[in-house]
Motif scaffolding. Structure first.
Motif, PDB file in Angstrom:
ATOM      1  N   PHE A 244      55.313  51.846   8.726  1.00 41.64           N
ATOM      2  CA  PHE A 244      54.854  51.894   8.043  1.00 41.64           C
ATOM      3  C   PHE A 244      55.853  52.625   5.908  1.00 41.64           C
ATOM      4  O   PHE A 244      56.369  53.672   6.154  1.00 41.64           O
ATOM      5  CB  PHE A 244      53.839  53.516   7.148  1.00 41.64           C
ATOM      6  CG  PHE A 244      53.066  53.139   5.277  1.00 41.64           C
ATOM      7  CD1 PHE A 244      52.835  51.507   5.495  1.00 41.64           C
ATOM      8  CD2 PHE A 244      52.138  54.386   5.216  1.00 41.64           C
ATOM      9  CE1 PHE A 244      51.660  51.740   4.327  1.00 41.64           C
ATOM     10  CE2 PHE A 244      51.185  54.047   4.112  1.00 41.64           C
ATOM     11  CZ  PHE A 244      51.231  52.478   3.590  1.00 41.64           C
TER      12      PHE A 244
ATOM     13  N   THR B 157      57.042  42.067   6.292  1.00 42.89           N
ATOM     14  CA  THR B 157      55.822  41.830   7.054  1.00 42.89           C
ATOM     15  C   THR B 157      56.614  40.751   7.787  1.00 42.89           C
ATOM     16  O   THR B 157      55.406  40.638   9.388  1.00 42.89           O
ATOM     17  CB  THR B 157      55.223  40.894   5.918  1.00 42.89           C
ATOM     18  OG1 THR B 157      54.711  41.794   5.437  1.00 42.89           O
ATOM     19  CG2 THR B 157      54.097  40.202   6.619  1.00 42.89           C
TER      20      THR B 157
ATOM     21  N   PRO C   5      55.623  48.989  14.952  1.00 40.65           N
ATOM     22  CA  PRO C   5      55.451  49.013  13.366  1.00 40.65           C
ATOM     23  C   PRO C   5      55.363  49.975  12.832  1.00 40.65           C
ATOM     24  O   PRO C   5      54.962  51.329  12.874  1.00 40.65           O
ATOM     25  CB  PRO C   5      54.243  48.122  13.347  1.00 40.65           C
ATOM     26  CG  PRO C   5      53.966  47.795  14.999  1.00 40.65           C
ATOM     27  CD  PRO C   5      54.666  48.376  16.212  1.00 40.65           C
TER      28      PRO C   5
ATOM     29  N   GLU D 245      51.641  40.242   1.971  1.00 34.34           N
ATOM     30  CA  GLU D 245      50.891  41.018   2.410  1.00 34.34           C
ATOM     31  C   GLU D 245      50.504  42.489   1.828  1.00 34.34           C
ATOM     32  O   GLU D 245      49.715  43.110   2.419  1.00 34.34           O
ATOM     33  CB  GLU D 245      51.524  41.211   4.001  1.00 34.34           C
ATOM     34  CG  GLU D 245      50.865  39.634   4.643  1.00 34.34           C
ATOM     35  CD  GLU D 245      49.778  39.399   4.549  1.00 34.34           C
ATOM     36  OE1 GLU D 245      49.261  40.062   5.024  1.00 34.34           O
ATOM     37  OE2 GLU D 245      49.212  38.405   4.683  1.00 34.34           O
ATOM     38  N   GLY D 246      51.130  43.167   1.491  1.00 32.86           N
ATOM     39  CA  GLY D 246      51.772  44.384   1.549  1.00 32.86           C
ATOM     40  C   GLY D 246      50.906  44.555  -0.404  1.00 32.86           C
ATOM     41  O   GLY D 246      50.442  44.119  -0.550  1.00 32.86           O
ATOM     42  N   ASP D 247      50.671  46.162  -0.664  1.00 28.40           N
ATOM     43  CA  ASP D 247      49.962  46.857  -1.662  1.00 28.40           C
ATOM     44  C   ASP D 247      50.743  46.516  -2.205  1.00 28.40           C
ATOM     45  O   ASP D 247      52.413  47.733  -2.241  1.00 28.40           O
ATOM     46  CB  ASP D 247      49.084  48.531  -1.658  1.00 28.40           C
ATOM     47  CG  ASP D 247      47.837  48.077   0.014  1.00 28.40           C
ATOM     48  OD1 ASP D 247      47.550  47.574  -0.032  1.00 28.40           O
ATOM     49  OD2 ASP D 247      48.415  48.977   1.125  1.00 28.40           O
TER      50      ASP D 247
ATOM     51  N   HIS E 295      55.689  45.218   9.448  1.00 35.69           N
ATOM     52  CA  HIS E 295      55.820  46.178   8.958  1.00 35.69           C
ATOM     53  C   HIS E 295      54.993  46.223   8.092  1.00 35.69           C
ATOM     54  O   HIS E 295      54.410  44.857   7.643  1.00 35.69           O
ATOM     55  CB  HIS E 295      56.928  47.042   9.060  1.00 35.69           C
ATOM     56  CG  HIS E 295      57.910  46.820   9.499  1.00 35.69           C
ATOM     57  ND1 HIS E 295      57.893  47.783  10.512  1.00 35.69           N
ATOM     58  CD2 HIS E 295      59.695  46.590   9.826  1.00 35.69           C
ATOM     59  CE1 HIS E 295      59.249  47.568  11.868  1.00 35.69           C
ATOM     60  NE2 HIS E 295      59.799  46.709  11.327  1.00 35.69           N
ATOM     61  N   CYS E 296      53.873  47.589   7.776  1.00 35.16           N
ATOM     62  CA  CYS E 296      53.158  47.390   6.573  1.00 35.16           C
ATOM     63  C   CYS E 296      53.779  48.195   5.797  1.00 35.16           C
ATOM     64  O   CYS E 296      54.745  48.853   5.615  1.00 35.16           O
ATOM     65  CB  CYS E 296      51.750  48.183   6.906  1.00 35.16           C
ATOM     66  SG  CYS E 296      50.895  47.974   8.256  1.00 35.16           S
ATOM     67  N   TRP E 297      53.766  47.616   4.353  1.00 33.61           N
ATOM     68  CA  TRP E 297      54.429  48.716   3.577  1.00 33.61           C
ATOM     69  C   TRP E 297      53.291  48.157   2.062  1.00 33.61           C
ATOM     70  O   TRP E 297      52.562  48.029   1.910  1.00 33.61           O
ATOM     71  CB  TRP E 297      55.415  47.556   2.846  1.00 33.61           C
ATOM     72  CG  TRP E 297      55.384  45.902   2.783  1.00 33.61           C
ATOM     73  CD1 TRP E 297      55.304  44.881   3.697  1.00 33.61           C
ATOM     74  CD2 TRP E 297      55.401  44.921   1.828  1.00 33.61           C
ATOM     75  NE1 TRP E 297      54.513  43.856   3.052  1.00 33.61           N
ATOM     76  CE2 TRP E 297      55.057  44.203   1.466  1.00 33.61           C
ATOM     77  CE3 TRP E 297      55.343  45.441   0.086  1.00 33.61           C
ATOM     78  CZ2 TRP E 297      54.727  43.358   0.112  1.00 33.61           C
ATOM     79  CZ3 TRP E 297      55.450  45.182  -0.306  1.00 33.61           C
ATOM     80  CH2 TRP E 297      54.782  43.777  -0.667  1.00 33.61           C
ATOM     81  N   VAL E 298      54.379  49.105   1.180  1.00 39.20           N
ATOM     82  CA  VAL E 298      53.848  49.193  -0.230  1.00 39.20           C
ATOM     83  C   VAL E 298      54.382  49.162  -0.666  1.00 39.20           C
ATOM     84  O   VAL E 298      56.304  49.447  -0.779  1.00 39.20           O
ATOM     85  CB  VAL E 298      53.218  51.185  -0.411  1.00 39.20           C
ATOM     86  CG1 VAL E 298      52.763  50.924  -2.366  1.00 39.20           C
ATOM     87  CG2 VAL E 298      51.952  51.038   0.502  1.00 39.20           C
TER      88      VAL E 298
END
Length: 282
Positions: free
Chosen positions: A56, A72, A54, A97-99, A76-79
């Protein structure tokens, strides 16, 4: 790449053009959703992220979060950053899910150095080539964006931008400012012989020069341009797709295996790739 008076960036600034009506299209139009998903998948593929890990990621011009949905799904995490409040409102309604961050990428990326493992951007970068205000200078805004993006990426990370360049001069403007900011890399062109399916992906390397990815299918000769920016690659389009994924076929699996071999990855003879690969859970 001929100029068109109907290009969205010629009609209004992005924060005006992407109003509530346009924002709804991106959450309700199945064709737009499919295209956005396909381009996001290709952009992530070009990032060449570590297998099964995973990451960022930053999504520039994230809009209503369709690209983020794919990130997602891949674990992965994401902005996401976007200038349109209407688009971000739709993303919030969709509970992505992301910021989400409201911001003009021409003002720079407001994140600490070394924050992200990679960056993608779908159909957004060309907007910086327009001067929507008297104070706007496209070269300066592009340089500000690329220089702050370079800082926010970890060394060795990649940034991949799917763009719709208006002409060759615009491509030169974009790549020149990216190189000035410290990036290396170049352009990967998918389906170069198709007027409808042709797609441009600017693939940039931060800190460590890498091998520019090749498009799938028939190899093309590389053309050198100033600052070592290379324009290369083409990808064969599976016939009769009609907007549907070709991933379930044997040909696609063999193509993906070959691509991973070219990237230097180990591919076992019995390895299977079907659909959107999900990360293993232990």
């Amino acid at each position: 790449m001929a100029s068109s008076c109907r290009r969205p960036e010629h009609m209004a600034p992005p924060e005006v053009f992407y109003n509530e009506e346009e924002a709804k299209k991106y959450s309700q139009n199945s064709r737009m959703i499919e295209i956005q998903s396909q381009m996001s998948e290709r952009a992530v593929e070009l990032l060449n992220l570590p297998e099964g890990q995973p990451c960022f990621l930053l999504d520039v011009g994230c809009g209503s979060g369709l690209s983020g949905d794919y990130l997602t799904e891949e674990g992965h995490c994401w902005v996401g950053v976007d200038i349109s409040t209407a688009m971000l409102d739709v993303a919030l309604e969709r509970e992505v899910e992301g910021d989400l961050v409201l911001g003009d990428m021409g003002h720079g990326i407001p994140f600490r150095a070394g924050t992200f493992d990679g960056c993608i951007s779908i159909s957004a970068l060309q907007w910086l080539c327009n001067a929507d205000k008297k104070t706007h200078s496209p070269p300066k805004r592009l340089y500000r964006f690329f220089s702050t993006l370079y800082s926010s990426l970890k060394r060795g990370a990649r940034a991949v931008f799917q763009i719709y360049p208006e002409n060759s001069e615009q491509l030169e403007l974009i790549t020149a400012q990216a190189m000035r900011a410290g990036f290396s890399g170049g352009m990967v062109v998918d389906y170069p012989n198709s007027s409808k399916a042709k797609k441009f992906f600017l693939c940039l390397f931060a800190g460590v020069s890498g091998v520019l990815p090749k498009g799938l299918g028939t190899e093309t000769s590389e053309k050198n341009v100033p600052n070592q920016v290379q324009f290369s690659g083409q990808r064969s389009r599976f016939k009769n797709m009609k907007g549907k994924s070709a991933k379930k076929g044997r040909d696609w699996i063999l193509e993906k295996k070959e691509r991973r071999r070219r990237q230097g990855r180990d591919v076992r003879a019995d390895t299977k790739y079907t659909g959107r690969q999900r990360r293993p859970h232990f």
